[in-house]
Design a protein around this motif. Sequence first.
Motif, PDB file in Angstrom:
ATOM      1  N   THR A  69       0.807  -1.223   0.000  1.00 53.48           N
ATOM      2  CA  THR A  69       0.000   0.000   0.000  1.00 53.48           C
ATOM      3  C   THR A  69       0.840   1.273   0.000  1.00 53.48           C
ATOM      4  O   THR A  69       0.304   2.369  -0.092  1.00 53.48           O
ATOM      5  N   GLY A  70       2.143   1.110   0.127  1.00 49.80           N
ATOM      6  CA  GLY A  70       3.001   2.287   0.190  1.00 49.80           C
ATOM      7  C   GLY A  70       3.140   2.826   1.599  1.00 49.80           C
ATOM      8  O   GLY A  70       3.807   3.833   1.838  1.00 49.80           O
ATOM      9  N   LYS A  71       2.516   2.148   2.542  1.00 48.63           N
ATOM     10  CA  LYS A  71       2.583   2.565   3.945  1.00 48.63           C
ATOM     11  C   LYS A  71       3.097   1.414   4.792  1.00 48.63           C
ATOM     12  O   LYS A  71       2.653   0.277   4.656  1.00 48.63           O
ATOM     13  N   THR A  72       4.055   1.716   5.658  1.00 46.40           N
ATOM     14  CA  THR A  72       4.576   0.710   6.576  1.00 46.40           C
ATOM     15  C   THR A  72       3.664   0.647   7.797  1.00 46.40           C
ATOM     16  O   THR A  72       3.479   1.645   8.495  1.00 46.40           O
ATOM     17  N   LYS A  73       3.082  -0.508   8.039  1.00 47.99           N
ATOM     18  CA  LYS A  73       2.139  -0.644   9.140  1.00 47.99           C
ATOM     19  C   LYS A  73       2.837  -1.004  10.443  1.00 47.99           C
ATOM     20  O   LYS A  73       3.753  -1.825  10.471  1.00 47.99           O
ATOM     21  N   ARG A  74       2.373  -0.369  11.515  1.00 45.68           N
ATOM     22  CA  ARG A  74       2.895  -0.670  12.858  1.00 45.68           C
ATOM     23  C   ARG A  74       2.053  -1.802  13.448  1.00 45.68           C
ATOM     24  O   ARG A  74       0.836  -1.693  13.560  1.00 45.68           O
ATOM     25  N   VAL A  75       2.724  -2.873  13.817  1.00 49.54           N
ATOM     26  CA  VAL A  75       2.045  -4.084  14.276  1.00 49.54           C
ATOM     27  C   VAL A  75       2.320  -4.352  15.752  1.00 49.54           C
ATOM     28  O   VAL A  75       3.475  -4.363  16.188  1.00 49.54           O
ATOM     29  N   VAL A  76       1.260  -4.562  16.524  1.00 47.85           N
ATOM     30  CA  VAL A  76       1.410  -4.994  17.913  1.00 47.85           C
ATOM     31  C   VAL A  76       0.980  -6.452  18.000  1.00 47.85           C
ATOM     32  O   VAL A  76       0.085  -6.880  17.283  1.00 47.85           O
ATOM     33  N   VAL A  77       1.652  -7.190  18.862  1.00 46.87           N
ATOM     34  CA  VAL A  77       1.342  -8.609  19.016  1.00 46.87           C
ATOM     35  C   VAL A  77       1.143  -8.939  20.488  1.00 46.87           C
ATOM     36  O   VAL A  77       1.980  -8.596  21.336  1.00 46.87           O
ATOM     37  N   PHE A  78       0.044  -9.601  20.771  1.00 48.93           N
ATOM     38  CA  PHE A  78      -0.234 -10.090  22.117  1.00 48.93           C
ATOM     39  C   PHE A  78       0.246 -11.537  22.178  1.00 48.93           C
ATOM     40  O   PHE A  78      -0.330 -12.418  21.537  1.00 48.93           O
ATOM     41  N   ALA A  79       1.312 -11.777  22.915  1.00 45.08           N
ATOM     42  CA  ALA A  79       1.877 -13.126  22.989  1.00 45.08           C
ATOM     43  C   ALA A  79       2.764 -13.251  24.218  1.00 45.08           C
ATOM     44  O   ALA A  79       3.214 -12.251  24.788  1.00 45.08           O
ATOM     45  N   LYS A  80       3.009 -14.499  24.605  1.00 42.24           N
ATOM     46  CA  LYS A  80       3.875 -14.782  25.751  1.00 42.24           C
ATOM     47  C   LYS A  80       4.948 -15.798  25.366  1.00 42.24           C
ATOM     48  O   LYS A  80       4.823 -16.519  24.368  1.00 42.24           O
ATOM     49  N   GLY A  81       5.992 -15.857  26.199  1.00 44.45           N
ATOM     50  CA  GLY A  81       7.013 -16.890  26.056  1.00 44.45           C
ATOM     51  C   GLY A  81       7.679 -16.938  24.700  1.00 44.45           C
ATOM     52  O   GLY A  81       8.079 -15.914  24.142  1.00 44.45           O
ATOM     53  N   GLU A  82       7.785 -18.151  24.149  1.00 42.42           N
ATOM     54  CA  GLU A  82       8.461 -18.344  22.870  1.00 42.42           C
ATOM     55  C   GLU A  82       7.760 -17.595  21.742  1.00 42.42           C
ATOM     56  O   GLU A  82       8.395 -17.139  20.794  1.00 42.42           O
ATOM     57  N   LYS A  83       6.442 -17.480  21.846  1.00 43.59           N
ATOM     58  CA  LYS A  83       5.689 -16.784  20.805  1.00 43.59           C
ATOM     59  C   LYS A  83       6.001 -15.281  20.793  1.00 43.59           C
ATOM     60  O   LYS A  83       5.988 -14.644  19.746  1.00 43.59           O
ATOM     61  N   SER A  84       6.293 -14.731  21.955  1.00 43.30           N
ATOM     62  CA  SER A  84       6.662 -13.317  21.994  1.00 43.30           C
ATOM     63  C   SER A  84       8.027 -13.111  21.320  1.00 43.30           C
ATOM     64  O   SER A  84       8.244 -12.123  20.615  1.00 43.30           O
ATOM     65  N   LYS A  85       8.928 -14.081  21.516  1.00 43.30           N
ATOM     66  CA  LYS A  85      10.248 -14.010  20.872  1.00 43.30           C
ATOM     67  C   LYS A  85      10.097 -14.133  19.355  1.00 43.30           C
ATOM     68  O   LYS A  85      10.771 -13.443  18.586  1.00 43.30           O
ATOM     69  N   GLU A  86       9.193 -15.037  18.931  1.00 45.67           N
ATOM     70  CA  GLU A  86       8.943 -15.213  17.500  1.00 45.67           C
ATOM     71  C   GLU A  86       8.435 -13.924  16.880  1.00 45.67           C
ATOM     72  O   GLU A  86       8.863 -13.524  15.785  1.00 45.67           O
ATOM     73  N   ALA A  87       7.523 -13.257  17.588  1.00 43.76           N
ATOM     74  CA  ALA A  87       6.949 -12.007  17.088  1.00 43.76           C
ATOM     75  C   ALA A  87       8.015 -10.927  16.943  1.00 43.76           C
ATOM     76  O   ALA A  87       8.057 -10.203  15.941  1.00 43.76           O
ATOM     77  N   GLU A  88       8.892 -10.838  17.929  1.00 41.98           N
ATOM     78  CA  GLU A  88       9.961  -9.842  17.881  1.00 41.98           C
ATOM     79  C   GLU A  88      10.901 -10.112  16.714  1.00 41.98           C
ATOM     80  O   GLU A  88      11.296  -9.190  15.984  1.00 41.98           O
ATOM     81  N   GLN A  89      11.244 -11.382  16.517  1.00 44.58           N
ATOM     82  CA  GLN A  89      12.148 -11.748  15.431  1.00 44.58           C
ATOM     83  C   GLN A  89      11.515 -11.516  14.062  1.00 44.58           C
ATOM     84  O   GLN A  89      12.209 -11.240  13.073  1.00 44.58           O
ATOM     85  N   ALA A  90      10.187 -11.612  14.006  1.00 46.43           N
ATOM     86  CA  ALA A  90       9.482 -11.423  12.736  1.00 46.43           C
ATOM     87  C   ALA A  90       9.297  -9.946  12.385  1.00 46.43           C
ATOM     88  O   ALA A  90       8.857  -9.621  11.284  1.00 46.43           O
ATOM     89  N   GLY A  91       9.615  -9.062  13.327  1.00 46.52           N
ATOM     90  CA  GLY A  91       9.539  -7.634  13.034  1.00 46.52           C
ATOM     91  C   GLY A  91       8.366  -6.887  13.610  1.00 46.52           C
ATOM     92  O   GLY A  91       8.056  -5.776  13.179  1.00 46.52           O
ATOM     93  N   ALA A  92       7.691  -7.478  14.617  1.00 46.69           N
ATOM     94  CA  ALA A  92       6.586  -6.766  15.268  1.00 46.69           C
ATOM     95  C   ALA A  92       7.121  -5.503  15.922  1.00 46.69           C
ATOM     96  O   ALA A  92       8.236  -5.476  16.447  1.00 46.69           O
ATOM     97  N   ASP A  93       6.338  -4.447  15.896  1.00 44.77           N
ATOM     98  CA  ASP A  93       6.784  -3.176  16.466  1.00 44.77           C
ATOM     99  C   ASP A  93       6.642  -3.145  17.985  1.00 44.77           C
ATOM    100  O   ASP A  93       7.433  -2.509  18.673  1.00 44.77           O
ATOM    101  N   PHE A  94       5.616  -3.828  18.493  1.00 46.09           N
ATOM    102  CA  PHE A  94       5.393  -3.900  19.937  1.00 46.09           C
ATOM    103  C   PHE A  94       4.888  -5.296  20.280  1.00 46.09           C
ATOM    104  O   PHE A  94       4.011  -5.815  19.597  1.00 46.09           O
ATOM    105  N   VAL A  95       5.434  -5.878  21.325  1.00 46.44           N
ATOM    106  CA  VAL A  95       5.015  -7.209  21.762  1.00 46.44           C
ATOM    107  C   VAL A  95       4.792  -7.192  23.263  1.00 46.44           C
ATOM    108  O   VAL A  95       5.592  -6.615  24.007  1.00 46.44           O
ATOM    109  N   GLY A  96       3.709  -7.807  23.719  1.00 51.95           N
ATOM    110  CA  GLY A  96       3.466  -7.832  25.154  1.00 51.95           C
ATOM    111  C   GLY A  96       2.261  -8.693  25.500  1.00 51.95           C
ATOM    112  O   GLY A  96       1.653  -9.317  24.641  1.00 51.95           O
ATOM    113  N   ALA A  97       1.922  -8.679  26.780  1.00 54.65           N
ATOM    114  CA  ALA A  97       0.780  -9.449  27.282  1.00 54.65           C
ATOM    115  C   ALA A  97      -0.023  -8.526  28.196  1.00 54.65           C
ATOM    116  O   ALA A  97      -0.622  -7.561  27.725  1.00 54.65           O
ATOM    117  N   GLU A  98       0.011  -8.792  29.518  1.00 64.52           N
ATOM    118  CA  GLU A  98      -0.731  -7.938  30.456  1.00 64.52           C
ATOM    119  C   GLU A  98      -0.269  -6.488  30.359  1.00 64.52           C
ATOM    120  O   GLU A  98      -1.089  -5.561  30.440  1.00 64.52           O
TER     121      GLU A  98
END
Length: 234
Positions: A69-98
């Motif tokens: 689309t010509g726009k870089t989207k900012r992505v947040v991911v709700f995840a814990k443990g290994e899945k939070s690490k996966e999200a960070e490695q994949a390029g999520a802008d923000f990762v967290g849970a509670e």
Amino acid sequence: MPKHGKKYEEAAKLIEADKLYDLDEAVELVKKTASAKFDETVEVAVKLGVDPKHADQQVRGAVVLPFGTGKTKRVVVFAKGEKSKEAEQAGADFVGAEDLVEKIQGGWVDFDVAVATPDMMGMVGRLGKILGPRGLMPNPKVGTVTLDLTRAINEIKAGKIQYRTDKAGNIHAPIGKASFDSEKLLKNFQTLIDTLIKVKPAAAKGQYLRSITVSTTMGPGIPVNTLKAPGKKE
């Protein structure tokens, strides 16, 4: 009726009254109508022959546009443990849970797409009143509730857009920027329309593609000939 500015009026003169433009013509013309000082988004509005009041006629989903689309989207991911690490490695802008839930409850919504693993949805559900009205609530139907976070994030960053009929049966979606060359806009346009045709509800009767209009952020609408839309059988 609202009064349009001089640039809009000049752009409107380029469009012939009562003419339905073939897709390639419409794409060429929409670039000429972009007159703002910023790089305007090219948007498509599609009127579908559906009644969204009925669940079996609602059209909703997501599609990856081949040229984004010509726009870089900012992505947040709700995840814990290994899945939070996966999200960070994949390029999520923000990762967290509670902590991320609390941050959003505090008023922070500086992101474009929210993704969550299935086990986090009970927690994310608390944010329904905040994320729902903004169209940011994770949903399995559009691939934002998933265990495959790498794929989800990569697709979003590559140009995945969501579409959904409004109360009047219209779909509004971006297909790129006015600075895109015509071929890229054309391919993105075709991909969107092809997708909408593929997901036509079985309960929809009569003409499905009622009207298609393409425009820039600040420009006039250009009507497209639906009989020659991509994927449309002659």
